[in-house]
Design an enzyme around this catalytic site. Sequence first.
Site: not given
Length: 304
Positions: A12-13, A15, A42, A69, A71, A95, A218, A275
Amino acid sequence: MSIKRARLIYNPTSGREEIKRRLPDILQRLERGGIETSCHATESEGDATIAASEAADRGFDMIIAAGGDGTLYEVINGLATKESRPPLGILPLGTTNDFARGLGIPKQWESACDLIIQQFKRPIDLGKANERYFINIAGGGSLTELTYEVPSKLKTMIGQLAYYMKGLEKMTRLRPTELILQADEIGEMHEEIMLFLICNSNSVGGFEKLAPDATIDDGLLDVIVLKKCNLGEFIRIASLALRGEHLHDPHVVHFQTRALQVTTPDYIQLNLDGEYGGTLPCTFNILPSHLEIFVDEEGNTTYK
């Protein structure tokens, strides 16, 4: 039209909290496209991993990750160990959305929903770092730490600018560190380095040509090592990377591999998809065609 069941896992937070504003419209669009969707918001670190794991166990037809990314990283870690892995849809509302950018998944939520509704799936590789998994990038070195050092409140307030501010702060403190890499393709390399990156796609940190040879199916990891250099050389190489012309610079080592061991006598933290991913030493592997992602069948869509 057969109805599909989806579990939408969203931060929910992310972007600047756009997902919270768009959620009713997103659910309505998916519903009209034949996808019956329930939600999980989340609440803390690791929550999306648990939610994705539970959704797979409950037999949902698909998982949808809505956020950035971070999440996405948590969701794939909830799916990677499952014998039966439902396909993954992505709503890039965070973001940073490097993986969606590399895959051409539109940032506009309507178009991203339509890709999921069309149900065209593409198998992709996943990376494994010790017992964790990554979908886009693994790395180490002081600059790779900035993505998880930026406070979430600051990202919500000013978005991508928060990363640039943190990057400028860290650039003045860049220091080389000793690293030992072992892979069949290079043998053993013992070097002082500024950073190393292990890429699964060509879109990393906003650089769309950082790993120009990398593709997500690949069966290979693209490894980029930046050797010891001064600040001026670093800025020059970064400008080359914007154009995809950095791989032939003498300060840069690039190779492709299926497996890599990285050790160090120093303390180096790992960055997995933006992360915190623990510390070295680490063994990296590629898991070919390990997950299916909803994408545009014709390959015509772009993130922008």
